[in-house]
Design a protein around this motif. Structure first.
Motif, PDB file in Angstrom:
ATOM      1  N   TYR A 164      11.947  -5.595   0.727  1.00 24.92           N
ATOM      2  CA  TYR A 164      10.622  -5.894   0.161  1.00 24.92           C
ATOM      3  C   TYR A 164      10.704  -6.512  -1.230  1.00 24.92           C
ATOM      4  CZ  TYR A 164       9.406  -2.888   4.067  1.00 24.92           C
ATOM      5  OH  TYR A 164       9.290  -2.336   5.318  1.00 24.92           O
ATOM      6  N   THR A 165      11.780  -7.235  -1.480  1.00 25.02           N
ATOM      7  CA  THR A 165      11.954  -7.785  -2.833  1.00 25.02           C
ATOM      8  C   THR A 165      11.696  -9.287  -2.881  1.00 25.02           C
ATOM      9  OG1 THR A 165      14.301  -8.035  -2.391  1.00 25.02           O
ATOM     10  CG2 THR A 165      13.611  -6.003  -3.485  1.00 25.02           C
ATOM     11  N   GLY A 166      11.329  -9.889  -1.761  1.00 25.68           N
ATOM     12  CA  GLY A 166      11.134 -11.329  -1.741  1.00 25.68           C
ATOM     13  C   GLY A 166       9.664 -11.733  -1.720  1.00 25.68           C
ATOM     14  N   PRO A 167       9.403 -13.045  -1.594  1.00 27.02           N
ATOM     15  CA  PRO A 167       8.028 -13.561  -1.581  1.00 27.02           C
ATOM     16  C   PRO A 167       7.183 -13.013  -0.427  1.00 27.02           C
ATOM     17  CG  PRO A 167       9.644 -15.317  -1.152  1.00 27.02           C
ATOM     18  CD  PRO A 167      10.403 -14.115  -1.565  1.00 27.02           C
ATOM     19  N   THR A 168       7.811 -12.634   0.687  1.00 24.62           N
ATOM     20  CA  THR A 168       7.047 -12.110   1.821  1.00 24.62           C
ATOM     21  C   THR A 168       6.337 -10.814   1.447  1.00 24.62           C
ATOM     22  OG1 THR A 168       8.836 -12.901   3.179  1.00 24.62           O
ATOM     23  CG2 THR A 168       7.199 -11.521   4.245  1.00 24.62           C
ATOM     24  N   PHE A 169       7.080  -9.929   0.770  1.00 28.14           N
ATOM     25  CA  PHE A 169       6.471  -8.666   0.355  1.00 28.14           C
ATOM     26  C   PHE A 169       5.350  -8.929  -0.652  1.00 28.14           C
ATOM     27  CE2 PHE A 169       6.321  -5.123  -2.744  1.00 28.14           C
ATOM     28  CZ  PHE A 169       5.865  -4.125  -1.898  1.00 28.14           C
ATOM     29  N   ARG A 170       5.594  -9.872  -1.571  1.00 31.77           N
ATOM     30  CA  ARG A 170       4.548 -10.178  -2.554  1.00 31.77           C
ATOM     31  C   ARG A 170       3.299 -10.721  -1.856  1.00 31.77           C
ATOM     32  NH1 ARG A 170       8.877 -12.145  -5.568  1.00 31.77           N
ATOM     33  NH2 ARG A 170       8.211 -14.316  -5.462  1.00 31.77           N
ATOM     34  N   ALA A 171       3.504 -11.523  -0.804  1.00 28.07           N
ATOM     35  CA  ALA A 171       2.357 -12.028  -0.032  1.00 28.07           C
ATOM     36  C   ALA A 171       1.600 -10.858   0.598  1.00 28.07           C
ATOM     37  CB  ALA A 171       2.843 -12.993   1.048  1.00 28.07           C
ATOM     38  N   ALA A 172       2.340  -9.958   1.244  1.00 23.91           N
ATOM     39  CA  ALA A 172       1.702  -8.807   1.892  1.00 23.91           C
ATOM     40  C   ALA A 172       0.985  -7.936   0.862  1.00 23.91           C
ATOM     41  CB  ALA A 172       2.739  -7.987   2.656  1.00 23.91           C
ATOM     42  N   LEU A 173       1.612  -7.781  -0.303  1.00 20.69           N
ATOM     43  CA  LEU A 173       1.035  -6.945  -1.359  1.00 20.69           C
ATOM     44  C   LEU A 173      -0.331  -7.477  -1.810  1.00 20.69           C
ATOM     45  CD1 LEU A 173       1.754  -4.463  -2.993  1.00 20.69           C
ATOM     46  CD2 LEU A 173       2.920  -5.931  -4.640  1.00 20.69           C
ATOM     47  N   HIS A 174      -0.434  -8.799  -1.974  1.00 16.94           N
ATOM     48  CA  HIS A 174      -1.728  -9.394  -2.319  1.00 16.94           C
ATOM     49  C   HIS A 174      -2.773  -9.046  -1.260  1.00 16.94           C
ATOM     50  CE1 HIS A 174      -1.095 -11.919  -5.880  1.00 16.94           C
ATOM     51  NE2 HIS A 174       0.163 -11.977  -5.474  1.00 16.94           N
ATOM     52  N   LEU A 175      -2.327  -9.104   0.001  1.00 13.18           N
ATOM     53  CA  LEU A 175      -3.242  -8.818   1.101  1.00 13.18           C
ATOM     54  C   LEU A 175      -3.659  -7.343   1.090  1.00 13.18           C
ATOM     55  CD1 LEU A 175      -4.567 -10.107   3.606  1.00 13.18           C
ATOM     56  CD2 LEU A 175      -2.550  -9.422   4.907  1.00 13.18           C
ATOM     57  N   TRP A 176      -2.681  -6.412   0.915  1.00 14.68           N
ATOM     58  CA  TRP A 176      -3.000  -4.973   0.910  1.00 14.68           C
ATOM     59  C   TRP A 176      -3.973  -4.665  -0.232  1.00 14.68           C
ATOM     60  CZ3 TRP A 176      -0.868  -5.621   5.117  1.00 14.68           C
ATOM     61  CH2 TRP A 176       0.433  -5.375   5.516  1.00 14.68           C
ATOM     62  N   VAL A 177      -3.680  -5.213  -1.414  1.00 18.36           N
ATOM     63  CA  VAL A 177      -4.504  -4.881  -2.584  1.00 18.36           C
ATOM     64  C   VAL A 177      -5.922  -5.441  -2.422  1.00 18.36           C
ATOM     65  CG1 VAL A 177      -4.772  -5.304  -5.060  1.00 18.36           C
ATOM     66  CG2 VAL A 177      -2.580  -4.528  -4.165  1.00 18.36           C
ATOM     67  N   ALA A 178      -6.025  -6.670  -1.919  1.00 21.17           N
ATOM     68  CA  ALA A 178      -7.371  -7.233  -1.669  1.00 21.17           C
ATOM     69  C   ALA A 178      -8.103  -6.383  -0.629  1.00 21.17           C
ATOM     70  CB  ALA A 178      -7.262  -8.684  -1.200  1.00 21.17           C
ATOM     71  N   ALA A 179      -7.366  -5.939   0.399  1.00 21.62           N
ATOM     72  CA  ALA A 179      -7.983  -5.138   1.460  1.00 21.62           C
ATOM     73  C   ALA A 179      -8.484  -3.795   0.947  1.00 21.62           C
ATOM     74  CB  ALA A 179      -6.986  -4.916   2.596  1.00 21.62           C
ATOM     75  N   SER A 180      -7.886  -3.313  -0.156  1.00 26.57           N
ATOM     76  CA  SER A 180      -8.304  -2.009  -0.682  1.00 26.57           C
ATOM     77  C   SER A 180      -9.651  -2.084  -1.388  1.00 26.57           C
ATOM     78  CB  SER A 180      -7.236  -1.442  -1.623  1.00 26.57           C
ATOM     79  OG  SER A 180      -7.268  -2.096  -2.877  1.00 26.57           O
ATOM     80  N   THR A 181     -10.121  -3.283  -1.734  1.00 24.06           N
ATOM     81  CA  THR A 181     -11.449  -3.404  -2.368  1.00 24.06           C
ATOM     82  C   THR A 181     -12.462  -4.096  -1.463  1.00 24.06           C
ATOM     83  OG1 THR A 181     -10.908  -5.516  -3.436  1.00 24.06           O
ATOM     84  CG2 THR A 181     -10.457  -3.521  -4.702  1.00 24.06           C
ATOM     85  N   GLU A 182     -12.005  -4.681  -0.338  1.00 19.81           N
ATOM     86  CA  GLU A 182     -12.947  -5.379   0.545  1.00 19.81           C
ATOM     87  C   GLU A 182     -12.931  -4.719   1.921  1.00 19.81           C
ATOM     88  OE1 GLU A 182     -12.385  -9.661   0.538  1.00 19.81           O
ATOM     89  OE2 GLU A 182     -11.820  -9.613  -1.569  1.00 19.81           O
ATOM     90  N   GLU A 183     -14.003  -4.007   2.243  1.00 20.18           N
ATOM     91  CA  GLU A 183     -14.036  -3.163   3.441  1.00 20.18           C
ATOM     92  C   GLU A 183     -13.737  -3.959   4.707  1.00 20.18           C
ATOM     93  OE1 GLU A 183     -13.555  -0.589   5.851  1.00 20.18           O
ATOM     94  OE2 GLU A 183     -13.575   0.033   3.767  1.00 20.18           O
TER      95      GLU A 183
END
Lengths: 205, 205
Positions: free
Chosen positions: A99-118
């Motif tokens: 989880y140290t590459g750009p793929t994880f960072r992409a997923a992280l953006h998605l998880w964090v956005a999903a935590s504020t948008e139902e």
């Protein structure tokens, strides 16, 4: 003419998925629109919207696609690993780098956005569960252990949770040197538990 | 008249920091502006901007403040823990719960935004390092171990990296039941390493 058209369609789809994965860690969720991704992929906006009507479809398909690619790569790399006691440390290193590459960072953006948008959360939650299960299954296989032995499931889970934590630690600065030391210590800590649960596959190379 | 005014100023500041920490996990970085936070805190926009000219100042001060509060709370809770062998598991449970609340989600929004905005990254990177060092120092103290013993520093680091990974796993769904099992297994895995490095403080209650 049918085959080449299907192939073109697959190529377009893959280019869009790869462009979306590249855009997310650079631009964040808010600015990763279908139009921006289409431009990056060199695909017309119409063609992009034919494949992915909404940004949610595009981005979740991208995370799913890259997760599949990563799992396939792990299996390939693992097939080349030596057998014997050095194998565990090599597998742990692969998992803790996961989880140290750009793929994880992409997923992280998605998880964090999903935590504020139902609405996004409802799409991302099952995807996260699916990706997590695939990673777990792969880790069990590569480590060559029997999950029904007491403590093994939790040890594998902790390894992947640790990997996600290390991914987070690598987000803002290069954390590779510290991670190498943790790989060594982590391997030493879990080796006895894994050895007791060996399926034989772990030393089979 | 001097004292009450200073006190009012401190109260205003604390209310702004707490409102910022509440806004981030709800609204995300993009929508957490000084104006929005001021309204949530019941503070005039002018007063808010007197304390925090820019949103970067406000949000990073909020993460710093809440990290300090958390460290203080850990010490308080730890003082009430029983001595003896159950202490380690109780401390591990506290540490692995550390990043499962709204504070971690607030920090996560900040880290992720900082990974795409260079200017914000320059502010957040030293803050992240500082908060990480504080958490590490606190973990070493609560576990009552001598860090110079081989493998101990990496074991403590891995515990906190695992805690961050578990925080991530708790972002979109309640992960508490799974986490409880990992606490137990993790304690079993690290206990021998910690016991060898005990400073005596770990069983002193």
């Amino acid at each position: 003419m049918r085959e080449p058209q299907q192939e073109r369609s697959r190529t377009t789809r893959r280019r869009l998925l790869e462009a979306a994965t590249a855009c997310l860690p650079e631009l964040g969720w808010t600015r990763t629109t279908v139009a921006v991704v289409a431009e990056r992929a060199g695909v017309s906006r119409g063609a992009a919207q034919h494949h992915f009507p909404a940004r949610e479809d595009l981005v979740t398909a991208a995370v799913q696609h890259i997760s599949d690619v990563q799992v396939a790569e792990l299996h390939e790399k693992a097939a080349q690993l030596p057998s014997g006691p050095v194998r565990t440390e090599a597998v742990v290193a692969m998992l803790l780098d996961l989880y140290t590459g750009p793929t994880f960072r992409a997923a992280l953006h998605l998880w964090v956005a999903a935590s504020t948008e139902e609405q996004l959360g409802a799409i991302v939650r099952p995807l996260e569960a699916h990706v997590g299960r695939e990673a777990h299954r792969t880790a069990v296989e590569l480590l060559g252990v029997d999950e029904t032995v007491q403590g093994v499931r939790e040890t594998v889970q902790a390894t992947l949770d640790l990997a996600r934590g290390l991914g987070l630690a690598n987000l803002l600065s290069d954390d590779a040197a510290r991670r190498r030391k943790i790989v060594r210590q982590w391997t030493a800590l879990i080796e006895p538990t894994l050895a007791e649960a060996s399926t034989g596959a772990r030393s089979a190379g």
